[in-house]
Design a protein around this motif. Structure first.
Motif, PDB file in Angstrom:
ATOM      1  N   SER A  41       0.830  -1.205   0.000  1.00 25.40           N
ATOM      2  CA  SER A  41       0.000   0.000   0.000  1.00 25.40           C
ATOM      3  C   SER A  41       0.862   1.252   0.000  1.00 25.40           C
ATOM      4  CB  SER A  41      -0.937  -0.004   1.222  1.00 25.40           C
ATOM      5  OG  SER A  41      -1.803  -1.117   1.182  1.00 25.40           O
ATOM      6  N   ALA A  42       1.940   1.227   0.795  1.00 26.74           N
ATOM      7  CA  ALA A  42       2.828   2.387   0.841  1.00 26.74           C
ATOM      8  C   ALA A  42       3.488   2.644  -0.510  1.00 26.74           C
ATOM      9  CB  ALA A  42       3.888   2.171   1.934  1.00 26.74           C
ATOM     10  N   VAL A  43       3.924   1.547  -1.194  1.00 21.22           N
ATOM     11  CA  VAL A  43       4.557   1.699  -2.516  1.00 21.22           C
ATOM     12  C   VAL A  43       3.583   2.300  -3.515  1.00 21.22           C
ATOM     13  CG1 VAL A  43       5.524   0.435  -4.449  1.00 21.22           C
ATOM     14  CG2 VAL A  43       6.280  -0.099  -2.131  1.00 21.22           C
ATOM     15  N   PHE A  44       2.377   1.737  -3.580  1.00 21.60           N
ATOM     16  CA  PHE A  44       1.397   2.251  -4.536  1.00 21.60           C
ATOM     17  C   PHE A  44       1.004   3.691  -4.205  1.00 21.60           C
ATOM     18  CE2 PHE A  44       0.642  -2.222  -5.681  1.00 21.60           C
ATOM     19  CZ  PHE A  44       0.600  -2.103  -7.062  1.00 21.60           C
ATOM     20  N   PHE A  45       0.949   4.011  -2.955  1.00 24.40           N
ATOM     21  CA  PHE A  45       0.605   5.369  -2.565  1.00 24.40           C
ATOM     22  C   PHE A  45       1.684   6.351  -3.036  1.00 24.40           C
ATOM     23  CE2 PHE A  45       0.880   8.836   0.552  1.00 24.40           C
ATOM     24  CZ  PHE A  45      -0.364   9.412   0.356  1.00 24.40           C
ATOM     25  N   GLN A  46       2.950   5.950  -2.834  1.00 21.90           N
ATOM     26  CA  GLN A  46       4.056   6.827  -3.243  1.00 21.90           C
ATOM     27  C   GLN A  46       4.077   7.012  -4.764  1.00 21.90           C
ATOM     28  OE1 GLN A  46       5.953   8.579  -1.279  1.00 21.90           O
ATOM     29  NE2 GLN A  46       7.063   9.468  -3.028  1.00 21.90           N
ATOM     30  N   ARG A  47       3.867   5.925  -5.493  1.00 20.13           N
ATOM     31  CA  ARG A  47       3.864   6.024  -6.972  1.00 20.13           C
ATOM     32  C   ARG A  47       2.705   6.881  -7.444  1.00 20.13           C
ATOM     33  NH1 ARG A  47       5.138   0.752 -10.380  1.00 20.13           N
ATOM     34  NH2 ARG A  47       5.212   2.443 -11.887  1.00 20.13           N
ATOM     35  N   THR A  51       3.168  10.137  -9.729  1.00 19.94           N
ATOM     36  CA  THR A  51       2.464  10.275 -11.007  1.00 19.94           C
ATOM     37  C   THR A  51       1.615  11.535 -11.032  1.00 19.94           C
ATOM     38  OG1 THR A  51       2.389   7.862 -11.254  1.00 19.94           O
ATOM     39  CG2 THR A  51       0.881   9.143 -12.592  1.00 19.94           C
ATOM     40  N   ALA A  52       0.946  11.798  -9.920  1.00 15.18           N
ATOM     41  CA  ALA A  52       0.115  13.004  -9.861  1.00 15.18           C
ATOM     42  C   ALA A  52       0.957  14.259  -9.987  1.00 15.18           C
ATOM     43  CB  ALA A  52      -0.673  13.018  -8.551  1.00 15.18           C
ATOM     44  N   GLU A  53       2.118  14.285  -9.322  1.00 13.61           N
ATOM     45  CA  GLU A  53       3.000  15.451  -9.425  1.00 13.61           C
ATOM     46  C   GLU A  53       3.499  15.639 -10.864  1.00 13.61           C
ATOM     47  OE1 GLU A  53       6.052  14.793  -6.608  1.00 13.61           O
ATOM     48  OE2 GLU A  53       4.793  15.199  -4.834  1.00 13.61           O
ATOM     49  N   ALA A  57       2.868  18.710 -13.426  1.00 15.68           N
ATOM     50  CA  ALA A  57       3.987  19.422 -14.068  1.00 15.68           C
ATOM     51  C   ALA A  57       3.811  19.458 -15.597  1.00 15.68           C
ATOM     52  CB  ALA A  57       5.307  18.754 -13.697  1.00 15.68           C
ATOM     53  N   LEU A  58       3.394  18.325 -16.197  1.00 17.22           N
ATOM     54  CA  LEU A  58       3.175  18.285 -17.646  1.00 17.22           C
ATOM     55  C   LEU A  58       2.033  19.198 -18.061  1.00 17.22           C
ATOM     56  CD1 LEU A  58       3.602  14.450 -18.373  1.00 17.22           C
ATOM     57  CD2 LEU A  58       5.156  16.296 -19.040  1.00 17.22           C
ATOM     58  N   GLU A  59       0.972  19.227 -17.237  1.00 13.51           N
ATOM     59  CA  GLU A  59      -0.133  20.129 -17.553  1.00 13.51           C
ATOM     60  C   GLU A  59       0.322  21.586 -17.496  1.00 13.51           C
ATOM     61  OE1 GLU A  59      -3.138  19.134 -14.748  1.00 13.51           O
ATOM     62  OE2 GLU A  59      -3.862  17.381 -15.876  1.00 13.51           O
ATOM     63  N   SER A  60       1.173  21.876 -16.553  1.00  6.85           N
ATOM     64  CA  SER A  60       1.697  23.239 -16.454  1.00  6.85           C
ATOM     65  C   SER A  60       2.564  23.581 -17.669  1.00  6.85           C
ATOM     66  CB  SER A  60       2.501  23.382 -15.155  1.00  6.85           C
ATOM     67  OG  SER A  60       3.085  24.677 -15.076  1.00  6.85           O
TER      68      SER A  60
END
Length: 332
Positions: A41-47, A51-53, A57-60
């Motif tokens: 759960s911690a790994v998937f949460f970090q990924r 990904t969201a960050e 950044a790409l949208e910006s």
């Protein structure tokens, strides 16, 4: 020794109690499973956070790039670069177009020179087959006519190519020009082949290789060596040693090989195109009627048979069944 554990579940509403017996193994498996689930759960949460960050950044970046592309400065720079590239490509195309046009004109000039040298007629492109420039063109003479200007009403001297007079002919016109030149060269090749065949069948050499050969009696009116009267001489008499070879002056077919009342042993060769050559006063004939002979082939031996005063060759040329001066058919 394996320890055992008992887990008792007591409900709040006087329900039936339940108990579970567990060993150390069961406890460790349960604990390991729980830890694994926590780690995953911690790994998937970090990924997911990463990904969201990156997405933000790409949208910006996209919004910034979109703003830059919509700016007048970027559009102007892009248009300028595109116009520069377009001008470069157009220049390269026009240079190649001009080079091709010059080469086609050179091919035409070379073809015209070959036709002049070989005596072949200039090719004429008929009426509607010749594309014309627009009817609204302008032009005229300079103060004086330039050197090399041609004034003629003879259509045979007019250049028959599609791009004549056009500063920038189109690709279609140049393709038509190539087709015209190809057809003209094929026609010229056929004409040259026909001319080559005709040359091979046209008398053009002495009928003997005797180094002391010479004409002793010319064509036309002369004093007959036997009667001493003025008579028409239908050929020329050529001095040659007795028994020396008599050769055919061109390619042809033997149409007579026999004895003639006046010419003695005689051979007649039909060369086609209305041309015949006669060889008289032979001592020996070496070809028969129907035989095909080539230029320079021996057809007999010099003699003095028939109406003759001594060894020589009586040589006649007939054009369309009429005698002509053989001197015009003897090479120098």
């Amino acid at each position: 020794m394996i320890k055992k554990w008992t887990v008792i579940l007591i409900p709040h509403d006087r329900g039936e109690r339940r108990s579970f017996n567990m060993s150390d193994v069961h406890v460790w498996v349960a604990a390991g499973t729980l830890l694994l689930l926590c780690f995953t759960s911690a790994v998937f949460f970090q990924r997911s956070r990463t990904t969201a960050e990156r997405t933000r950044a790409l949208e910006s970046d996209y919004r910034a790039l979109e703003a830059d592309l919509n700016s007048p400065e970027v559009n102007e720079a892009f248009d300028a670069k595109w116009r520069e590239r377009e001008a470069s490509l157009r220049g390269e195309f026009e240079d190649r177009d001009s080079a091709l046009s010059r080469e086609l004109s050179r091919v035409y000039d070379l073809e015209k020179e070959v036709r002049i040298i070989t005596g072949l007629p200039t090719q004429i492109v008929e009426g509607d087959d010749v594309p014309l420039p627009p009817a609204d063109g302008e032009g005229g003479r300079l103060g004086e006519f330039s050197d090399g200007a041609v004034f003629t009403d003879n259509e045979a001297l007019l250049p028959p190519h599609a791009i004549y007079g056009l500063a920038k002919p189109s690709a279609d016109l140049m393709m038509q020009e190539i087709q015209l030149r190809r057809g003209s060269l094929e026609n010229m090749l056929q004409s040259m082949e026909a001319q080559r065949v005709r040359i091979a069948h046209t008398p053009s050499i002495w009928p003997t290789n005797d180094v002391r050969r010479r004409i002793t009696s010319r064509y036309g009116r002369r004093t007959d060596p036997l009667t001493k009267r003025l008579r028409q001489h239908s050929g020329v008499d050529i001095r040659a040693d007795y028994g020396s070879p008599i050769i055919s002056s061109a390619k042809g077919t033997v149409i007579f090989s026999g004895y003639h009342q006046y010419l003695g042993h005689c051979v007649k060769v039909d060369h086609g195109y209305g041309l015949e050559s006669w060889y008289g006063h032979m001592s020996k004939r070496l070809v028969e009627k129907g035989e095909i002979v080539t230029r320079g082939q021996v057809v007999g031996k010099v003699g003095s048979s028939g109406r003759s005063t001594g060894p020589h060759i009586h040589y006649e040329i007939h054009v369309n069944e009429k005698t002509v001066d053989p001197k015009n058919y003897i090479g120098h």
